[in-house]
Design a protein around this motif. Sequence first.
Motif, short mmCIF file in Angstrom:
data_model
loop_
_atom_site.label_atom_id
_atom_site.label_comp_id
_atom_site.label_asym_id
_atom_site.label_seq_id
_atom_site.Cartn_x
_atom_site.Cartn_y
_atom_site.Cartn_z
N MET A 628 0.87 -1.14 -0.07
CA MET A 628 0.08 -0.02 -0.13
C MET A 628 0.88 1.07 -0.10
O MET A 628 1.94 1.44 0.87
CB MET A 628 -1.02 0.00 1.14
N PHE A 629 0.55 2.25 -1.00
CA PHE A 629 1.33 3.60 -1.05
C PHE A 629 0.43 4.53 -0.59
O PHE A 629 -0.76 4.86 -1.37
CB PHE A 629 1.82 3.49 -2.44
N THR A 630 0.58 5.26 0.34
CA THR A 630 -0.36 6.08 0.93
C THR A 630 -0.11 7.71 0.65
O THR A 630 -0.80 8.44 1.42
CB THR A 630 -0.49 6.08 2.57
N GLY A 631 0.96 8.22 -0.17
CA GLY A 631 1.27 9.56 -0.19
C GLY A 631 1.52 10.29 1.15
O GLY A 631 2.20 9.97 1.78
N ASP A 632 0.82 11.58 1.11
CA ASP A 632 1.10 12.19 2.33
C ASP A 632 -0.54 12.03 3.13
O ASP A 632 -1.07 13.26 4.01
CB ASP A 632 1.35 13.40 2.34
N LEU A 633 -1.39 11.21 2.90
CA LEU A 633 -2.78 11.09 3.37
C LEU A 633 -2.55 11.23 4.95
O LEU A 633 -1.76 10.37 5.84
CB LEU A 633 -3.41 9.80 3.15
N GLY A 634 -3.64 12.02 5.60
CA GLY A 634 -3.47 12.22 6.96
C GLY A 634 -4.45 11.20 7.47
O GLY A 634 -4.93 10.45 7.07
N GLN A 635 -4.57 11.28 8.88
CA GLN A 635 -5.29 10.36 9.61
C GLN A 635 -6.86 10.34 9.41
O GLN A 635 -7.64 9.12 9.44
CB GLN A 635 -5.24 10.58 11.15
N LEU A 655 4.34 4.31 5.12
CA LEU A 655 3.93 5.17 6.10
C LEU A 655 3.49 6.60 5.27
O LEU A 655 4.45 6.97 4.60
CB LEU A 655 4.61 5.34 7.24
N GLY A 656 2.49 7.03 5.77
CA GLY A 656 1.97 8.32 5.14
C GLY A 656 2.94 9.57 5.61
O GLY A 656 3.21 9.51 6.51
N HIS A 657 3.16 10.63 4.58
CA HIS A 657 3.65 11.63 5.20
C HIS A 657 4.71 11.61 5.73
O HIS A 657 5.32 12.04 6.77
CB HIS A 657 2.93 12.47 6.17
N HIS A 658 5.79 10.44 5.37
CA HIS A 658 7.32 10.29 5.82
C HIS A 658 7.21 10.11 7.33
O HIS A 658 8.29 10.09 7.70
CB HIS A 658 8.10 11.55 5.55
N GLY A 659 6.19 9.46 7.60
CA GLY A 659 6.35 8.90 9.18
C GLY A 659 5.83 10.03 10.18
O GLY A 659 6.08 9.97 11.21
N SER A 660 5.32 11.29 9.47
CA SER A 660 4.67 12.29 10.47
C SER A 660 3.53 11.63 11.16
O SER A 660 2.73 10.79 11.05
CB SER A 660 4.19 13.23 9.61
N LYS A 661 3.36 12.46 12.61
CA LYS A 661 2.41 11.99 13.60
C LYS A 661 0.94 12.37 12.75
O LYS A 661 0.00 12.01 13.36
CB LYS A 661 2.75 12.66 14.56
N THR A 662 0.91 13.27 11.84
CA THR A 662 -0.39 13.55 11.13
C THR A 662 -1.06 12.34 10.57
O THR A 662 -2.35 12.30 10.06
CB THR A 662 -0.16 14.81 10.20
N PRO A 674 -0.35 -4.55 8.66
CA PRO A 674 1.04 -4.70 8.24
C PRO A 674 2.12 -5.67 8.74
O PRO A 674 2.12 -5.56 9.94
CB PRO A 674 1.33 -3.43 7.76
N LYS A 675 2.73 -6.45 7.76
CA LYS A 675 3.95 -6.97 8.38
C LYS A 675 5.24 -6.11 8.40
O LYS A 675 6.00 -6.56 9.07
CB LYS A 675 4.16 -8.24 7.66
N VAL A 676 5.27 -5.29 7.47
CA VAL A 676 6.51 -4.56 7.47
C VAL A 676 5.97 -3.01 7.01
O VAL A 676 5.01 -2.77 6.23
CB VAL A 676 7.48 -4.86 6.13
N GLY A 677 6.73 -1.97 7.68
CA GLY A 677 6.40 -0.61 7.23
C GLY A 677 7.71 -0.02 6.40
O GLY A 677 8.80 -0.44 6.74
N ILE A 678 7.18 0.83 5.61
CA ILE A 678 8.52 1.74 5.00
C ILE A 678 8.18 3.27 5.17
O ILE A 678 7.24 3.66 5.07
CB ILE A 678 8.21 1.60 3.42
N ILE A 679 9.46 3.69 5.65
CA ILE A 679 9.44 5.04 5.84
C ILE A 679 10.27 5.79 4.86
O ILE A 679 11.58 5.31 4.75
CB ILE A 679 9.81 5.46 7.40
N SER A 680 9.74 6.62 4.04
CA SER A 680 10.74 7.37 3.10
C SER A 680 10.85 8.96 3.45
O SER A 680 9.97 9.83 3.54
CB SER A 680 10.14 7.32 1.50
N ALA A 681 12.10 9.25 4.04
CA ALA A 681 12.24 10.54 4.66
C ALA A 681 13.63 11.20 4.39
O ALA A 681 14.75 10.19 4.32
CB ALA A 681 12.07 10.62 6.18
N GLY A 682 13.98 12.25 4.34
CA GLY A 682 15.39 12.78 4.05
C GLY A 682 16.12 12.83 5.36
O GLY A 682 15.73 12.87 6.70
N ARG A 683 17.38 12.54 5.30
CA ARG A 683 18.37 12.60 6.53
C ARG A 683 18.39 13.88 7.14
O ARG A 683 18.42 15.06 6.35
CB ARG A 683 19.75 12.21 6.22
#
Length: 735
Positions: A628-635, A655-662, A674-683
């Motif tokens: 599942m690919f969620t873009g920046d969708l909020g809660q 995970l939506g919005h790069h792992g944001s709490k929103t 889910p069995k695995v989460g993916i976080i795409s975020a900048g260092r």
Amino acid sequence: MSGCVFGDFWVSAGLAGIWLIRIVCLKDRSILIWAIVTSLVFGCWFVFQRDQRRLQTLPEMSNTTVKLQVQPDDVLVGPDSVQLKGRLPTGQQVTGQYYAAEGERPAPQWQIKRASTLTVAGDVMQFEPATNVNEFDYGAYQRQNGVLNRVKIAQLLAVTPATGGHVWQRWLNACHTLRARLIIETKKLPPLLALYVQGLFLGYRADNFYDNLAAVTDLGLIHLFSISGFHVVWLTAVMAFVLKRLRCSQAAVNVIILLSLPSYFVLAGAAPSLLRAILVSMLALGASLMHWKVTPLTLWGLSLMLALLWYPALLMQLGGQLSYALAFALIFVEGRSTLMKTVLLNMVSLPFVLYHVYQWHVWSLMANLLILPVFSWLIFPVTLIGGLLGLKFPVVAQLCTHLLGWFTQGLDTIAHFPGMITFGKPHIVLVVLLVGLTLVLLTRHRQRTVIIALAVTYAASFLMIHYPVKGEVTFFDIGQGDSFMIREPYGKQITMIDTGGDVFFGGHQVKKRSRALRLNINYMQSMGIHRIDALCLSHQDADHVGFVGDVLKTMAVKRLYIPWGMAANPQFMQRIRPNLNQTQLISVRAGQTIPGTHLKVVHPFTPGLGGNEDSMVLTGQYGGLQFMFTGDLGQDGEKKIIAHYPQLRTDVLKLGHHGSKTSSAPEFIQALQPKVGIISAGRHNRYGHPNQETLATLAQQHVPYFNTQTNGMIRYRFRAHHPGYWETVMKEDAT
């Protein structure tokens, strides 16, 4: 031996073994002894240099003061930044970067005119590794050239002239000072003439070089602007012609040129690829003065050994490989027609080009054949005359600029002809085989058999790259943003989800090659991908769609999918409209599918202009796992999805919005299981992504995750109808 220490050990060791067998088969004891002794000496030298570089690499230090000994031509002052290269008092080479405060320019003190010592405050840092497959490893490249650290400069504290030192240092300082002055003066020429003068004679490429001369790269003519044997032969011939007209004897001509070549090496930028040409010319002139008969092959070998003493990792770079491979081939094509020479030399260079660049233009052969004589008899003289007389006689500069403009337009016309082949990156073993077969072809033995073997090897390599048995779901490390690719087995369908993009916060935008061209597009081209069947953009934010223009211009995109209502966003449409060409634009909403893929749209339910709340959410099964690919969708949007699809489950959740709490509501994670989460975020991103609340939610639900910050690029590779496996560039396991 160099490859065993600085490159691919097993391939290099295999080549060394073949070479040793060849030496043994000569049955000449003296040659065998000399070969073994020489190999041991160079092997020890390479290991020593590698270990010294490891020992001299500094640990990272914050808020420290360092002194940098720099040459004026190694300090590049831009509108709001400074890039430099220098040495620490202990001898280590480093690069430095300084950025002025917003709205300000670098202080005038940065504009040094002679060798100086800069006292700066800042952070000493190590080069970051490449974090995507086949990404150019800038840190490794710098270390191969002896540059071990970088300094992030916060403040320039003092500038003092460097002391004279010994004769060698004074000569070196004078050469660098002259080069800096020449670069400054040539910038006053008309822009196009300045690009040619600086590129052809000073080894300097301005920031806009590749923008204005893109055809040079596309047609494989960049070697004409990489000062090498072609330039040195031309310049020494001009010098010899002038000196003889001044009634100098041949011996005097040889001595003057011999003494001038080291200075020109520095004036031309001291590139590793230039070193071979300078050494060959100096060795040939020295042999002529001593009345020694030296074969071209001996000159080639001596220049290689001397160059490896200076640059031990020279042959690990494309410039060094092409320089020595083409020089070697030139020895064996003497006496052949111009057409056959050009064909054979292009065949020698092709495996190296494909391994490093992944593309080849079918018109490059014709371009090299036609343009080399034009360079010798027109472009070089015109550029030299324009550079020497252009400032004093503006009419001459304008005339030369017009001639170069017509030439450049001709290159652009040829480059726009159809024929760019995205071959992909062949396996290094196949590259070695292709080079070996091409060299055998130069010997004129069993040519028909060799040509068939070459054709079969190229065809097999092409098929292996373009029709892979394994498919993949790839999460690019694009920095602060999202970009993913799905490639089905045998390349049946290529889907890209978001492109990534640059996000600026009122800071400095450094002009450089697009990150998309260096990261996700670069990877796709290395895998032989030149088309995208479905490009899905989750929403309009720049960190998700900022590189869409680069993708549309570089790739043949069949269909572009956007969330329902975003076509009414004028800002977004203005961004994509110039590059749509034959691409079909399609809006989608929940309940629809992406034709030709396994992807189903589960959001949005209502039209919107492309905000976070309008994000396109996709789900589909690949390699036995549901993604599942969620873009920046909020809660709120997540809760709507589970309300509309209460039976929806997923194995891998981006995970939506790069792992944001929103995003990533606990009930959403619990419902999807889910069995695995993916976080795409900048260092070191300014938002603090991923948020600790999100990580706590994953921990509570016992969901391990991959994070591009620590794992780099993440790939799930699979065969048709079989489960797959995970790969990461940085070898940390899922957390």
